[in-house]
Design a protein around this motif. Structure first.
Motif, PDB file in Angstrom:
ATOM      1  N   VAL A 126      22.212  57.632  49.664  1.00 44.73           N
ATOM      2  CA  VAL A 126      22.903  56.844  48.629  1.00 44.73           C
ATOM      3  C   VAL A 126      21.882  56.426  47.573  1.00 44.73           C
ATOM      4  O   VAL A 126      20.680  56.385  47.831  1.00 44.73           O
ATOM      5  N   GLU A 127      22.394  56.103  46.380  1.00 42.93           N
ATOM      6  CA  GLU A 127      21.510  55.758  45.267  1.00 42.93           C
ATOM      7  C   GLU A 127      21.472  54.266  44.981  1.00 42.93           C
ATOM      8  O   GLU A 127      20.638  53.812  44.197  1.00 42.93           O
ATOM      9  N   SER A 128      22.385  53.500  45.578  1.00 44.26           N
ATOM     10  CA  SER A 128      22.411  52.060  45.307  1.00 44.26           C
ATOM     11  C   SER A 128      23.055  51.324  46.482  1.00 44.26           C
ATOM     12  O   SER A 128      23.777  51.923  47.285  1.00 44.26           O
ATOM     13  N   PRO A 129      22.805  50.012  46.607  1.00 41.38           N
ATOM     14  CA  PRO A 129      23.431  49.211  47.663  1.00 41.38           C
ATOM     15  C   PRO A 129      24.960  49.240  47.600  1.00 41.38           C
ATOM     16  O   PRO A 129      25.625  49.246  48.632  1.00 41.38           O
ATOM     17  N   ARG A 130      25.503  49.281  46.401  1.00 43.17           N
ATOM     18  CA  ARG A 130      26.965  49.279  46.276  1.00 43.17           C
ATOM     19  C   ARG A 130      27.559  50.611  46.742  1.00 43.17           C
ATOM     20  O   ARG A 130      28.651  50.646  47.309  1.00 43.17           O
ATOM     21  N   GLU A 131      26.841  51.692  46.524  1.00 40.51           N
ATOM     22  CA  GLU A 131      27.274  52.982  47.051  1.00 40.51           C
ATOM     23  C   GLU A 131      27.180  52.981  48.577  1.00 40.51           C
ATOM     24  O   GLU A 131      28.027  53.545  49.258  1.00 40.51           O
TER      25      GLU A 131
END
Length: 537
Positions: A126-131
């Motif tokens: 994943v590329e971000s915490p929200r992803e």
């Protein structure tokens, strides 16, 4: 003496004794070996997961696809128990019993812990915490959604059809009558039922073990009671005693009433967390989580980590493979239980009800509790992730600490887990009792008590012999042989339903022909009367 014994036990010996002996041997070996069993359990789990994980992924998808095709085909109109059969329970009671038996303890234990684990350790890049948050909810939905209920639906539909429509004993062997014929009454049928008993018992023990770990964590939080294996074994003994008392009431009173009570308490608990938690976020994310689950359904369902970098794989073994094996080992219990309460439903109604209603409720629960945990961590309100990952059984209570009325909410959580524990235990006792009694629906109470105690004993031994790893190993080990039983079950059910469909068509044609004859006689009779009147005139 014989009459006195039969008052308390009425067993089918070729199933009861082999199953009992194997269970006693397992308990004895685990206790004698002691601490090294934890390493043995871990090695067994890793070996099975590595070599047959792909098989569990494949067959779990196959079972779900089969159920959907059957439910929405021409076979969906077939009614369980015949055309004149009527449901014994209202839809509300039916859904409550489905949900309590099928998920119960599991979603309370993993409802916060699983999404948080996936969020902090994403199964894919994943590329971000929200992803990571979105992916965590998708995989949580995968494990607790349609696939699990597809397995239950297959077993439940098979048992209900052959028991109610074909009047065969309500036991696993009866499902194979179209394939084996009268051989189901011989040693082959006995072997099938023994495998079903062992799968059910160890699947139940896994859930009961998880449940008692969570009860212990709740009591530690509320009353500072030590969180130890000894405490957990004592809790199993106490709750099993309550379950044996409930067993006396049977399915119409004890299990039905407890299931409905669980749903009421669970609903209050769910409404509470929605009200005090991030209400708008919960509703928004529920819709988005459903959309993501549907959009990525096939890619997630058939994902096997085959392209993971060397040394990076293994996530799926501890999660997806464990769940698929757990649901398979749990399926004789849930399947037989929902079969017993589903007489009078059509195949389509059964499949639709079993697949959709509990799944959507489970998703709402996972979003409300797991999603709220992620929200707390994502928005840096509190750093609850490390504590939850370190000890999954404390996850619910760690989350509740972040909101008002913590003590009351935690107390309700403990009561809910205990109630689900009792419901699972006495429902499981009724099911195993039926299998080991040759399919009798109302075997003596003594047998139910025996199996309720056995379930508690196996859960206690697994906790002593290796904790969570031992519970997971038990589920995978017993789920593997029963997966092959389910594959044969698909072919047998299809064959049986096709014959039933052909019979119904023949009866309909016969009825139509008789109706046509009656109408023809009526028309000819009226014409004859008119002709007579004209002659007389």
């Amino acid at each position: 003496m014989k009459n006195k014994l039969s008052k308390y036990f009425d067993v089918h010996k070729p199933v009861f004794w082999p199953a009992t002996i194997l269970i006693v041997v397992f308990i004895t070996v685990t206790l004698i070996v002691g601490e090294p069993m934890e390493k043995i359990f871990a090695d067994i789990q890793e070996g099975l997961s590595n070599y047959v994980g792909w098989f569990f992924v494949l067959v779990t998808n196959l079972f779900l696809i089969f159920c959907i095709v059957i439910g929405f085909s021409k076979l969906g109109k077939i009614k369980l128990g015949g055309k004149d059969a009527k449901p014994e329970f209202s839809r509300g009671s039916w859904f409550a019993m489905l949900f309590s038996a099928g998920m119960g303890i599991g979603i309370i234990f993993w409802g916060v812990a699983e999404p948080m684990n996936h969020f902090l350790s994403p199964p894919q890049d994943v590329e971000s915490p929200r992803e990571a948050a979105s992916l965590a909810m998708q995989f949580s939905f995968l494990h607790w959604g349609l696939h699990a209920w597809g397995i239950y639906a297959l077993v439940g539909l098979s048992l209900a059809f052959f028991a109610f429509s074909r009047k065969l004993p309500l036991t696993i062997r009866s499902v194979f009558y179209p394939i084996l014929g009268d051989k189901i009454y011989g040693w082959i049928g006995d072997v099938i039922d023994v495998i079903a008993v062992l799968a059910t018992l160890f699947g139940l023990a896994t859930s009961l073990g998880l449940g008692v770990k969570q009860v212990n964590s709740g009591l530690t939080y509320l009353f500072d009671i030590p969180d130890t294996v000894t405490t957990q074994v004592l809790l199993i003994a106490g709750i099993t005693l309550v379950a044996t008392i409930s067993v006396f009431s049977g399915i119409d009173k004890g299990v039905k009433n407890l299931s409905e009570l669980n749903i009421r308490i669970g609903a209050i608990f769910l409404i509470f967390i929605i009200a005090v938690g991030p209400t708008l976020f919960i509703f928004d994310s529920y819709i988005q989580n459903l959309g993501n689950y549907i959009q990525n359904f096939f890619s997630m369902s058939f994902w096997t980590e085959s392209y993971a970098n060397e040394g990076e794989g293994g996530w799926q073994n501890g999660w997806t493979v464990f769940y698929w094996a757990w649901w398979i080992s749990w399926s004789p219990f849930v399947g037989m239980f929902i079969a017993r309460v589903s007489k009078g439903r059509t195949v389509k109604e059964f499949i639709t009800g079993v697949l959709l209603v509990p799944t959507l409720l489970t998703f709402l629960w996972m979003t409300a509790f797991g999603g709220t945990g992620i929200w707390v961590q994502l928005n840096e309100i509190a750093d609850i992730g490390p504590e939850i990952v370190a000890n999954a059984s404390t996850s619910l209570f760690v989350l509740l600490e972040q909101f008002p009325l913590t003590g009351i909410a935690s107390g309700i959580g403990v009561i809910l887990v205990i109630n689900f524990f009792v419901t699972s235990s006495d429902s499981g006792s009724l099911v195993i009792d039926s299998i080991t009694a040759g399919g009798k629906l109302d075997a003596p109470v003594g047998q139910r008590i025996f199996w309720a105690v056995s379930e508690g004993a196996v859960a206690a031994v697994l906790l002593v012999g290796g904790g969570l790893t031992a519970l997971q190993t038990a589920a995978i080990t017993t789920g593997l042989p029963f997966a092959f039983v389910l594959i044969l079950m698909m072919f047998s059910l299809y064959k049986g339903l096709m014959k039933e469909h052909a019979r119904n068509l023949a009866k309909d044609k016969e009825t139509d022909f008789e109706s046509y004859q009656e109408k023809l006689k009526s028309v000819l009779g009226k014409r004859s009367e008119k002709g007579t009147k004209k002659k007389e005139g």
